[in-house]
Scaffold this active site. Structure first.
Site, PDB file in Angstrom:
ATOM      1  N   GLY A  86       0.847  -1.192   0.000  1.00  0.00           N
ATOM      2  CA  GLY A  86       0.000   0.000   0.000  1.00  0.00           C
ATOM      3  C   GLY A  86       0.879   1.237   0.000  1.00  0.00           C
ATOM      4  N   GLN A  99       2.944  10.040   1.192  1.00  0.00           N
ATOM      5  CA  GLN A  99       4.237   9.359   1.258  1.00  0.00           C
ATOM      6  C   GLN A  99       5.138   9.710   0.079  1.00  0.00           C
ATOM      7  OE1 GLN A  99       2.306   5.297   2.098  1.00  0.00           O
ATOM      8  NE2 GLN A  99       4.219   5.187   3.232  1.00  0.00           N
ATOM      9  N   CYS A 145       5.835  -0.005   7.327  1.00  0.00           N
ATOM     10  CA  CYS A 145       5.431   1.168   6.556  1.00  0.00           C
ATOM     11  C   CYS A 145       6.622   1.582   5.700  1.00  0.00           C
ATOM     12  CB  CYS A 145       5.049   2.302   7.508  1.00  0.00           C
ATOM     13  SG  CYS A 145       4.584   3.822   6.644  1.00  0.00           S
ATOM     14  N   LEU A 146       6.376   1.834   4.418  1.00  0.00           N
ATOM     15  CA  LEU A 146       7.485   2.207   3.522  1.00  0.00           C
ATOM     16  C   LEU A 146       8.126   3.529   3.943  1.00  0.00           C
ATOM     17  CD1 LEU A 146       5.947   1.267   0.041  1.00  0.00           C
ATOM     18  CD2 LEU A 146       7.655   0.000   1.363  1.00  0.00           C
ATOM     19  N   HIS A 184      -4.516   1.464   7.537  1.00  0.00           N
ATOM     20  CA  HIS A 184      -3.154   2.021   7.602  1.00  0.00           C
ATOM     21  C   HIS A 184      -2.997   3.154   6.581  1.00  0.00           C
ATOM     22  CE1 HIS A 184       1.406   1.454   7.880  1.00  0.00           C
ATOM     23  NE2 HIS A 184       1.253   2.227   6.822  1.00  0.00           N
ATOM     24  N   GLU A 185      -3.436   2.902   5.343  1.00  0.00           N
ATOM     25  CA  GLU A 185      -3.276   3.918   4.289  1.00  0.00           C
ATOM     26  C   GLU A 185      -4.199   5.107   4.541  1.00  0.00           C
ATOM     27  OE1 GLU A 185      -0.735   3.564   2.604  1.00  0.00           O
ATOM     28  OE2 GLU A 185      -0.439   1.453   3.037  1.00  0.00           O
ATOM     29  N   HIS A 194      -2.734   7.593   6.831  1.00  0.00           N
ATOM     30  CA  HIS A 194      -1.748   8.491   6.199  1.00  0.00           C
ATOM     31  C   HIS A 194      -2.422   9.769   5.699  1.00  0.00           C
ATOM     32  CE1 HIS A 194       2.129   6.488   6.159  1.00  0.00           C
ATOM     33  NE2 HIS A 194       1.603   5.356   5.713  1.00  0.00           N
TER      34      HIS A 194
HETATM   35 ZN    ZN Z   1       2.528   3.524   5.825  1.00  0.00          ZN
END
Ligand code: ZN
Length: 162
Positions: free
Chosen positions: A44, A49, A92-93, A134-135, A138
């Site tokens: 995701g 991000q 998380c990226l 989660h997304e 963000h």
């Molecule tokens: Zn994340």
């Protein structure tokens, strides 16, 4: 085109995002975000991000195990969260390193606009529900770190910074 992924503590990751307008620029961004997500081996990726403060995220929860199923969520809304909660590990990226235990609703009903401009309404369960929450976080400037106790947060932050 691959986009650079911002890493915590970049201040853009903590800002709330504005409603997205579905136009060619946004379609282009969504396509670049999917390419970037696959290249980073993520499931995701949310627009903030990659430094864009608009309410858009992409995800694909099956590509590592089976076929690709890219999904684009424009202006997603969490309409209803299940009372049942699950605690599970999340990476998380934007926070390379630590995998943190985060509590989420087991199922979530979401509404969003897809790439064709159609409004969608669906109940997500399993990993898709976790990933979508989660997304979606963000888009409100919330990171996994924000769900942790002060002690767990300090430990996770130390892991990122070392
Ligand atoms: Zn994340």
């Amino acid at each position: 085109m691959l986009l650079p992924i911002l890493h915590w503590p970049d201040p853009l990751l903590s800002k709330p995002c504005a409603p997205a307008l579905l136009d060619d620029d946004l379609r282009h961004l969504a396509s670049d975000m999917l390419e970037t997500m696959y290249a980073a081996r993520g499931r995701g990726l949310a627009a903030p991000q990659v430094g864009r403060l608009v309410r858009l995220f992409v995800m694909d929860v099956t590509w590592k195990e089976s076929a690709c199923s890219p999904q684009v969520f424009v202006n997603p809304e969490m309409v209803e969260l299940s009372v049942a909660r699950v605690l599970g590990p999340e990476g998380c990226l934007s926070i390379p390193g630590p995998v943190t235990e985060v509590e989420r609703a087991e199922a979530v009903r979401m509404r969003w606009t897809d790439m064709e401009g159609q409004r969608q309404d669906a109940v997500l369960t399993g990993f898709a529900a976790i990933c979508a929450q989660h997304e979606h976080d963000h888009l409100d400037g919330i990171l996994t770190l924000d769900h942790l106790s002060p002690e767990a947060r300090a430990q996770a932050e130390a892991e990122v910074l070392t």
